[in-house]
Design a protein around this motif. Sequence first.
Motif, PDB file in Angstrom:
ATOM      1  N   GLU A   1      10.230  -4.877  -1.826  1.00 32.63           N
ATOM      2  CA  GLU A   1      10.168  -4.195  -3.119  1.00 32.63           C
ATOM      3  C   GLU A   1      10.672  -5.106  -4.234  1.00 32.63           C
ATOM      4  O   GLU A   1      10.140  -5.094  -5.353  1.00 32.63           O
ATOM      5  N   LYS A   2      11.663  -5.905  -3.938  1.00 33.51           N
ATOM      6  CA  LYS A   2      12.261  -6.776  -4.953  1.00 33.51           C
ATOM      7  C   LYS A   2      11.439  -8.042  -5.196  1.00 33.51           C
ATOM      8  O   LYS A   2      11.408  -8.565  -6.314  1.00 33.51           O
ATOM      9  N   HIS A   3      10.779  -8.541  -4.176  1.00 34.91           N
ATOM     10  CA  HIS A   3      10.211  -9.888  -4.269  1.00 34.91           C
ATOM     11  C   HIS A   3       8.693  -9.978  -4.090  1.00 34.91           C
ATOM     12  O   HIS A   3       8.092 -10.956  -4.509  1.00 34.91           O
ATOM     13  N   ALA A   4       8.079  -8.982  -3.470  1.00 35.59           N
ATOM     14  CA  ALA A   4       6.652  -9.102  -3.167  1.00 35.59           C
ATOM     15  C   ALA A   4       5.791  -8.667  -4.344  1.00 35.59           C
ATOM     16  O   ALA A   4       6.178  -7.810  -5.145  1.00 35.59           O
ATOM     17  N   HIS A   5       4.621  -9.270  -4.434  1.00 33.89           N
ATOM     18  CA  HIS A   5       3.661  -8.935  -5.486  1.00 33.89           C
ATOM     19  C   HIS A   5       3.085  -7.544  -5.264  1.00 33.89           C
ATOM     20  O   HIS A   5       3.031  -6.721  -6.169  1.00 33.89           O
ATOM     21  N   SER A   6       2.630  -7.256  -4.069  1.00 32.38           N
ATOM     22  CA  SER A   6       2.161  -5.930  -3.683  1.00 32.38           C
ATOM     23  C   SER A   6       2.306  -5.807  -2.175  1.00 32.38           C
ATOM     24  O   SER A   6       2.271  -6.794  -1.440  1.00 32.38           O
ATOM     25  N   VAL A   7       2.458  -4.565  -1.700  1.00 31.34           N
ATOM     26  CA  VAL A   7       2.829  -4.338  -0.307  1.00 31.34           C
ATOM     27  C   VAL A   7       2.004  -3.211   0.302  1.00 31.34           C
ATOM     28  O   VAL A   7       1.725  -2.202  -0.353  1.00 31.34           O
TER      29      VAL A   7
ATOM     30  N   SER B   1      -4.356 -14.567   8.263  1.00 32.62           N
ATOM     31  CA  SER B   1      -3.651 -14.919   9.484  1.00 32.62           C
ATOM     32  C   SER B   1      -2.224 -14.394   9.404  1.00 32.62           C
ATOM     33  O   SER B   1      -1.701 -14.161   8.312  1.00 32.62           O
ATOM     34  N   THR B   2      -1.634 -14.200  10.565  1.00 29.88           N
ATOM     35  CA  THR B   2      -0.243 -13.764  10.636  1.00 29.88           C
ATOM     36  C   THR B   2       0.625 -14.956  11.020  1.00 29.88           C
ATOM     37  O   THR B   2       0.577 -15.413  12.165  1.00 29.88           O
TER      38      THR B   2
ATOM     39  N   LEU C   1       1.534 -13.545  -2.681  1.00 24.84           N
ATOM     40  CA  LEU C   1       0.345 -12.922  -2.108  1.00 24.84           C
ATOM     41  C   LEU C   1       0.665 -11.487  -1.710  1.00 24.84           C
ATOM     42  O   LEU C   1       1.826 -11.162  -1.427  1.00 24.84           O
ATOM     43  N   PRO C   2      -0.329 -10.611  -1.692  1.00 24.71           N
ATOM     44  CA  PRO C   2      -0.089  -9.261  -1.154  1.00 24.71           C
ATOM     45  C   PRO C   2       0.414  -9.356   0.282  1.00 24.71           C
ATOM     46  O   PRO C   2      -0.030 -10.222   1.047  1.00 24.71           O
TER      47      PRO C   2
ATOM     48  N   PHE D   1      -4.159 -12.558   1.546  1.00 28.99           N
ATOM     49  CA  PHE D   1      -2.963 -11.754   1.801  1.00 28.99           C
ATOM     50  C   PHE D   1      -2.297 -12.294   3.059  1.00 28.99           C
ATOM     51  O   PHE D   1      -2.898 -13.055   3.826  1.00 28.99           O
ATOM     52  N   ILE D   2      -1.041 -11.898   3.273  1.00 26.34           N
ATOM     53  CA  ILE D   2      -0.320 -12.305   4.482  1.00 26.34           C
ATOM     54  C   ILE D   2       0.108 -11.061   5.250  1.00 26.34           C
ATOM     55  O   ILE D   2       0.618 -10.100   4.678  1.00 26.34           O
TER      56      ILE D   2
END
Length: 217
Positions: A72-78, A11-12, A50-51, A28-29
Amino acid sequence: ECIKANIDFSSTPYDLNAIKLIEKIVPFIKIGSGDISWIEHIMECAKTNLPIIIATGASDEKDVDRAMSCLEKHAHSVCIMQCNTNYTTDKDKIKYVNLKALNYYRSKYPFAALGLSDHTLSDTSVIGAISLGAMFIEKHFTDDNSREGPDHKFAINPKNWKIMVQKSQEIYQELGNGKKKIEENELNAYIVQRRSCVAKKNLSKGHIICKEDIDFL
């Protein structure tokens, strides 16, 4: 319904409370294009570990870079999605898809996967995006294009969805690995089509071969 169909649910979230509501039940979000300038929201999404999939419709390079610097600094994967946010059925929408932005994203954000959030009427932009390296595709889906609502008219229906998926799977196979080599299925053509160096006449033992003795057939 997702469980019955054996697909992931996501969900968004459009407010901070919604992030807390879904973070335990989604793989994922997705961050919508409209929230690309809401850094607090992006940060809270990233904190879930979460991705993150982020769409970049109706934004410029500064908007995108601000959001991606944060992720880039905080997310697990993008995954960064090129997007043209236009919910109409205008046929000239294809002029604004700008798939080549994916090339820019690849060079600017090498840590991120590429994707396309698409609002066109066909699947050609999807095929084009895949050929440029997109690994994630977002399309609006409807079971009936005649339904009332802002996106049913341009959304993709089950019949065309199946066609789009089949084409996408084909092009993924067709892309290959980028290494130029003789493929297994053309080994016979390699033998049949290439020229052979042959003698044009009988040659005696010890004869020193010269150009006039040979031909390529």
